[in-house]
Design a protein around this motif. Structure first.
Motif, PDB file in Angstrom:
ATOM      1  N   SER A   1      -2.154   6.315 -29.560  1.00 16.71           N
ATOM      2  CA  SER A   1      -1.296   7.248 -30.294  1.00 16.71           C
ATOM      3  C   SER A   1      -0.250   6.451 -31.065  1.00 16.71           C
ATOM      4  O   SER A   1       0.351   5.525 -30.525  1.00 16.71           O
ATOM      5  CB  SER A   1      -0.592   8.223 -29.354  1.00 16.71           C
ATOM      6  N   THR A   2      -0.028   6.833 -32.307  1.00 20.13           N
ATOM      7  CA  THR A   2       1.012   6.184 -33.110  1.00 20.13           C
ATOM      8  C   THR A   2       2.331   6.944 -33.044  1.00 20.13           C
ATOM      9  O   THR A   2       3.329   6.491 -33.604  1.00 20.13           O
ATOM     10  CB  THR A   2       0.570   6.089 -34.586  1.00 20.13           C
ATOM     11  N   LYS A   3       2.330   8.093 -32.350  1.00 18.42           N
ATOM     12  CA  LYS A   3       3.515   8.949 -32.350  1.00 18.42           C
ATOM     13  C   LYS A   3       4.128   9.167 -30.958  1.00 18.42           C
ATOM     14  O   LYS A   3       5.339   9.379 -30.842  1.00 18.42           O
ATOM     15  CB  LYS A   3       3.171  10.323 -32.942  1.00 18.42           C
ATOM     16  N   LEU A   4       3.318   9.172 -29.914  1.00 19.75           N
ATOM     17  CA  LEU A   4       3.805   9.567 -28.594  1.00 19.75           C
ATOM     18  C   LEU A   4       4.527   8.435 -27.886  1.00 19.75           C
ATOM     19  O   LEU A   4       4.224   7.264 -28.079  1.00 19.75           O
ATOM     20  CB  LEU A   4       2.644  10.069 -27.737  1.00 19.75           C
TER      21      LEU A   4
ATOM     22  N   GLY B   1       0.874   5.251 -19.234  1.00 28.56           N
ATOM     23  CA  GLY B   1       1.266   4.976 -20.602  1.00 28.56           C
ATOM     24  C   GLY B   1       1.438   3.478 -20.735  1.00 28.56           C
ATOM     25  O   GLY B   1       2.300   2.890 -20.069  1.00 28.56           O
ATOM     26  N   VAL B   2       0.604   2.823 -21.549  1.00 25.95           N
ATOM     27  CA  VAL B   2       0.545   1.361 -21.577  1.00 25.95           C
ATOM     28  C   VAL B   2       0.639   0.829 -23.008  1.00 25.95           C
ATOM     29  O   VAL B   2       0.438   1.560 -23.982  1.00 25.95           O
ATOM     30  CB  VAL B   2      -0.759   0.836 -20.924  1.00 25.95           C
ATOM     31  N   GLU B   3       0.934  -0.461 -23.091  1.00 22.20           N
ATOM     32  CA  GLU B   3       0.964  -1.190 -24.353  1.00 22.20           C
ATOM     33  C   GLU B   3      -0.111  -2.279 -24.313  1.00 22.20           C
ATOM     34  O   GLU B   3      -0.210  -3.017 -23.332  1.00 22.20           O
ATOM     35  CB  GLU B   3       2.337  -1.828 -24.546  1.00 22.20           C
ATOM     36  N   VAL B   4      -0.893  -2.369 -25.363  1.00 25.64           N
ATOM     37  CA  VAL B   4      -1.905  -3.413 -25.439  1.00 25.64           C
ATOM     38  C   VAL B   4      -1.229  -4.745 -25.760  1.00 25.64           C
ATOM     39  O   VAL B   4      -0.474  -4.858 -26.731  1.00 25.64           O
ATOM     40  CB  VAL B   4      -2.966  -3.084 -26.507  1.00 25.64           C
ATOM     41  N   ILE B   5      -1.489  -5.744 -24.932  1.00 27.89           N
ATOM     42  CA  ILE B   5      -0.925  -7.080 -25.133  1.00 27.89           C
ATOM     43  C   ILE B   5      -1.916  -8.003 -25.820  1.00 27.89           C
ATOM     44  O   ILE B   5      -1.572  -8.745 -26.741  1.00 27.89           O
ATOM     45  CB  ILE B   5      -0.490  -7.696 -23.782  1.00 27.89           C
TER      46      ILE B   5
ATOM     47  N   PHE C   1       5.722   6.495 -24.245  1.00 26.25           N
ATOM     48  CA  PHE C   1       4.948   6.102 -23.068  1.00 26.25           C
ATOM     49  C   PHE C   1       4.947   7.191 -22.000  1.00 26.25           C
ATOM     50  O   PHE C   1       3.938   7.398 -21.323  1.00 26.25           O
ATOM     51  CB  PHE C   1       5.481   4.791 -22.496  1.00 26.25           C
ATOM     52  N   GLU C   2       6.069   7.911 -21.826  1.00 29.98           N
ATOM     53  CA  GLU C   2       6.105   9.005 -20.849  1.00 29.98           C
ATOM     54  C   GLU C   2       5.093  10.082 -21.206  1.00 29.98           C
ATOM     55  O   GLU C   2       4.419  10.631 -20.332  1.00 29.98           O
ATOM     56  CB  GLU C   2       7.504   9.610 -20.777  1.00 29.98           C
ATOM     57  N   GLN C   3       5.006  10.415 -22.484  1.00 29.09           N
ATOM     58  CA  GLN C   3       4.050  11.428 -22.914  1.00 29.09           C
ATOM     59  C   GLN C   3       2.622  10.953 -22.694  1.00 29.09           C
ATOM     60  O   GLN C   3       1.756  11.727 -22.250  1.00 29.09           O
ATOM     61  CB  GLN C   3       4.280  11.755 -24.386  1.00 29.09           C
ATOM     62  N   LEU C   4       2.367   9.692 -22.984  1.00 26.32           N
ATOM     63  CA  LEU C   4       1.020   9.140 -22.794  1.00 26.32           C
ATOM     64  C   LEU C   4       0.612   9.165 -21.322  1.00 26.32           C
ATOM     65  O   LEU C   4      -0.569   9.315 -20.999  1.00 26.32           O
ATOM     66  CB  LEU C   4       0.963   7.725 -23.351  1.00 26.32           C
ATOM     67  N   ALA C   5       1.594   9.029 -20.416  1.00 29.82           N
ATOM     68  CA  ALA C   5       1.297   9.085 -18.983  1.00 29.82           C
ATOM     69  C   ALA C   5       0.952  10.496 -18.521  1.00 29.82           C
ATOM     70  O   ALA C   5       0.424  10.679 -17.423  1.00 29.82           O
ATOM     71  CB  ALA C   5       2.478   8.540 -18.179  1.00 29.82           C
ATOM     72  N   LEU C   6       1.252  11.502 -19.351  1.00 33.27           N
ATOM     73  CA  LEU C   6       0.921  12.890 -19.000  1.00 33.27           C
ATOM     74  C   LEU C   6      -0.478  13.298 -19.441  1.00 33.27           C
ATOM     75  O   LEU C   6      -0.986  14.334 -19.003  1.00 33.27           O
ATOM     76  CB  LEU C   6       1.935  13.846 -19.646  1.00 33.27           C
TER      77      LEU C   6
ATOM     78  N   VAL D   1     -13.776  -6.168 -29.387  1.00 35.12           N
ATOM     79  CA  VAL D   1     -12.949  -4.969 -29.224  1.00 35.12           C
ATOM     80  C   VAL D   1     -12.449  -4.542 -30.591  1.00 35.12           C
ATOM     81  O   VAL D   1     -11.774  -5.306 -31.289  1.00 35.12           O
ATOM     82  CB  VAL D   1     -11.751  -5.233 -28.286  1.00 35.12           C
ATOM     83  N   ALA D   2     -12.786  -3.321 -30.992  1.00 37.06           N
ATOM     84  CA  ALA D   2     -12.398  -2.824 -32.313  1.00 37.06           C
ATOM     85  C   ALA D   2     -11.531  -1.567 -32.255  1.00 37.06           C
ATOM     86  O   ALA D   2     -10.899  -1.204 -33.252  1.00 37.06           O
ATOM     87  CB  ALA D   2     -13.643  -2.540 -33.153  1.00 37.06           C
ATOM     88  N   ASN D   3     -11.505  -0.885 -31.086  1.00 34.96           N
ATOM     89  CA  ASN D   3     -10.812   0.408 -31.035  1.00 34.96           C
ATOM     90  C   ASN D   3      -9.312   0.276 -30.810  1.00 34.96           C
ATOM     91  O   ASN D   3      -8.558   1.224 -31.061  1.00 34.96           O
ATOM     92  CB  ASN D   3     -11.422   1.290 -29.945  1.00 34.96           C
ATOM     93  N   VAL D   4      -8.833  -0.879 -30.299  1.00 38.59           N
ATOM     94  CA  VAL D   4      -7.407  -1.090 -30.082  1.00 38.59           C
ATOM     95  C   VAL D   4      -7.042  -2.511 -30.500  1.00 38.59           C
ATOM     96  O   VAL D   4      -7.904  -3.390 -30.597  1.00 38.59           O
ATOM     97  CB  VAL D   4      -7.004  -0.869 -28.606  1.00 38.59           C
ATOM     98  N   LYS D   5      -5.726  -2.716 -30.682  1.00 46.23           N
ATOM     99  CA  LYS D   5      -5.224  -4.051 -31.023  1.00 46.23           C
ATOM    100  C   LYS D   5      -3.891  -4.268 -30.319  1.00 46.23           C
ATOM    101  O   LYS D   5      -3.275  -3.301 -29.806  1.00 46.23           O
ATOM    102  CB  LYS D   5      -5.048  -4.184 -32.538  1.00 46.23           C
ATOM    103  N   ALA D   6      -3.436  -5.494 -30.284  1.00 40.83           N
ATOM    104  CA  ALA D   6      -2.159  -5.820 -29.666  1.00 40.83           C
ATOM    105  C   ALA D   6      -1.043  -4.989 -30.305  1.00 40.83           C
ATOM    106  O   ALA D   6      -0.984  -4.833 -31.521  1.00 40.83           O
ATOM    107  CB  ALA D   6      -1.866  -7.309 -29.815  1.00 40.83           C
ATOM    108  N   GLY D   7      -0.185  -4.425 -29.431  1.00 42.22           N
ATOM    109  CA  GLY D   7       0.922  -3.596 -29.898  1.00 42.22           C
ATOM    110  C   GLY D   7       0.660  -2.111 -29.840  1.00 42.22           C
ATOM    111  O   GLY D   7       1.601  -1.307 -29.928  1.00 42.22           O
ATOM    112  N   ASP D   8      -0.596  -1.692 -29.700  1.00 38.85           N
ATOM    113  CA  ASP D   8      -0.910  -0.263 -29.632  1.00 38.85           C
ATOM    114  C   ASP D   8      -0.343   0.367 -28.368  1.00 38.85           C
ATOM    115  O   ASP D   8      -0.385  -0.230 -27.283  1.00 38.85           O
ATOM    116  CB  ASP D   8      -2.425  -0.041 -29.657  1.00 38.85           C
ATOM    117  N   ARG D   9       0.168   1.585 -28.527  1.00 38.11           N
ATOM    118  CA  ARG D   9       0.563   2.399 -27.373  1.00 38.11           C
ATOM    119  C   ARG D   9      -0.617   3.305 -27.018  1.00 38.11           C
ATOM    120  O   ARG D   9      -1.175   3.966 -27.895  1.00 38.11           O
ATOM    121  CB  ARG D   9       1.793   3.246 -27.689  1.00 38.11           C
ATOM    122  N   CYS D  10      -0.953   3.367 -25.738  1.00 34.41           N
ATOM    123  CA  CYS D  10      -2.179   4.068 -25.332  1.00 34.41           C
ATOM    124  C   CYS D  10      -2.007   4.874 -24.063  1.00 34.41           C
ATOM    125  O   CYS D  10      -1.203   4.525 -23.186  1.00 34.41           O
ATOM    126  CB  CYS D  10      -3.313   3.066 -25.092  1.00 34.41           C
TER     127      CYS D  10
END
Length: 340
Positions: free
Chosen positions: A132-135, A63-67, A137-142, A73-82
Motif C-alpha cells: 500500500s502506498t497510502k496506509l 504491518g511491515v517494511e521491505v528492507i 503500518f497500524e492499518q496494514l496490521a489490521l 522478486v518483482a511485486n515489491v521493492k525496498a521501502g515498500d509498506r506492506c
C-alpha cells in the motif's frame, strides 16, 4: 536480536535470536513495525488453539517494511509498506492448484506453525506481501483480521435481501460484520457482552444486537419476520455456541464456522436436516481478499479508526498480554509497536 516466544501455554519468554541473513530467490527481508493481537494469539496463549505449536514466536497480523529482496522478486521493492498474507502454502499442492491456498495440505501459518512477527526482522516469500502506498503500518496490521471476515462472508454467499446473524462480537465477528454490511443484508449480532454489543450498534452500524438469553430463538424470529436468519456465522470458537447454532438457521439457510474449537461440536440431526441447512467452514483467507481490503481501506470505505483500542510497546507485551484475555478490559484490537 530480541524476540518474544510462547514456550508453552501462558508462558512467555524474551529470547535472543540471530539476525536474518540476506533473502534468497523469491524472498524478502522485512522489518516489522506493527503486530496485531487476535483471537488466535489469545487462544495460543491459553492453550486452546488446535493448530498452534510450541515453542513459537507469535504474530501474524503484520504491518511491515521491505528492507531487501532476493532474485526474481518483482511485486515489491525496498521501502515498500506492506500487509503480510501469513499463510505460507505450497504452490504445487493439490489445494493450491485448485485455488485454495488458504487450506493447503502443507500450510504453515506465521506465528502458529512457524515463527511469526514478534521480532524486529525476518524473511518470508515475497509473494505473501501486499503493498500500500497510502496506509500506515497500524492499518496494514489490521488487513489480515479483516480478510478472515471477508472470506467468511464470501463463503456464506450472503445476499442483500437476507438476514445475517453473527455470533460473537470479538475482532473476527467485527471483521465479519464489516463485510456483511457491504452486501446490504440486515445484520444481527449476538454476544454475551453488553458493552461489545453497544459498540456493534453505535460504532460498527449493526442493524440489531441480541444479548444471549433463554428466549434467543423468539427474539431472532421477532427480528427476521418469523423465519430466523438465512445466514448464521459463528465467530466464537465455543463448542457450545457452535452446537447451538444449528437450530438458528432459516429453511434453506447456511451456517458458517469461522471460529475454531478443540472440543466436539454436536447437534441432533433433525434440527439441521429439517430446514435443509448447509454447513460451511471458513479457513484463513485468499490473496484477493488482501488486495480488496487494502483498496477499500485506501478509498475510505472501511474506517479503521474504531478498531485499535489498546497499544503496547514490544518491551511491555509480556506484562500486559494476560489482560487482553479478559473481556472486562474492553479490548477490541491490541497492537504491538515493534519498530518505528
Amino acid at each position: 536480536m530480541k524476540a518474544l516466544q510462547l514456550e508453552a501455554p501462558k508462558h512467555w519468554k524474551q529470547i535472543e535470536i540471530p539476525a536474518p541473513e540476506k533473502p534468497g530467490p523469491g524472498e524478502a527481508l522485512v522489518r516489522v513495525h506493527r503486530v496485531g493481537i487476535c483471537g488466535t494469539d489469545l487462544s495460543g496463549y491459553l492453550g486452546k488453539m488446535p493448530f498452534f505449536s510450541y515453542p513459537r514466536i507469535p504474530g501474524h497480523e503484520l504491518g511491515v517494511e521491505v528492507i531487501k529482496v532476493g532474485a526474481d522478486v518483482a511485486n515489491v521493492k525496498a521501502g515498500d509498506r506492506c500487509s503480510v498474507e501469513p499463510y505460507i502454502n505450497d504452490p504445487n499442492s493439490y489445494s493450491s492448484q485448485r485455488g485454495k491456498p488458504n487450506c493447503c495440505e502443507k500450510l504453515q501459518v506465521l506465528g502458529v506453525h512457524r515463527d511469526g512477527g514478534l521480532r524486529p526482522y525476518f524473511i518470508l516469500p515475497a509473494r505473501k506481501l501486499h503493498v500500500s502506498t497510502k496506509l500506515q503500518f497500524e492499518q496494514l496490521a489490521l488487513v489480515e483480521t479483516l480478510a478472515i471476515g471477508c472470506h467468511a462472508v464470501d463463503r456464506s454467499e450472503l445476499k442483500s435481501d437476507e438476514y445475517c446473524l453473527i455470533i460473537g462480537a470479538g475482532p473476527i465477528g467485527l471483521a465479519t460484520l464489516v463485510f456483511a454490511k457491504l452486501t446490504g443484508a440486515k445484520i444481527i449480532v449476538l454476544d454475551m457482552n453488553a458493552q461489545r454489543l453497544q459498540f456493534c450498534r453505535d460504532v460498527m452500524g449493526a442493524d440489531h444486537t441480541v444479548l444471549l438469553s433463554d428466549s434467543l430463538e423468539k427474539e431472532l424470529r421477532d427480528l427476521t419476520e418469523g423465519h430466523l436468519p438465512e445466514v448464521v456465522i459463528d465467530a466464537t470458537g465455543s463448542a457450545v455456541s457452535m452446537s447451538n447454532a444449528f437450530g438458528l438457521v432459516a429453511p434453506g439457510g447456511r451456517l458458517v464456522y469461522v471460529g475454531i474449537t478443540t472440543d466436539e461440536v454436536k447437534f441432533k440431526h433433525p434440527v439441521f436436516h429439517r430446514p435443509e441447512g448447509t454447513l460451511l467452514c471458513s479457513r484463513n483467507a485468499l490473496p484477493r481478499d488482501f488486495t480488496r481490503i487494502i483498496g477499500l481501506m485506501e478509498s475510505g470505505q472501511i474506517n479503521t479508526t474504531p478498531w485499535i483500542t489498546h497499544r503496547s510497546p514490544f518491551e511491555q507485551l509480556i506484562e500486559v498480554f494476560p489482560s487482553y484475555t479478559r473481556p472486562e478490559t474492553g479490548v477490541i484490537k491490541a497492537v504491538v509497536e515493534v519498530g518505528e
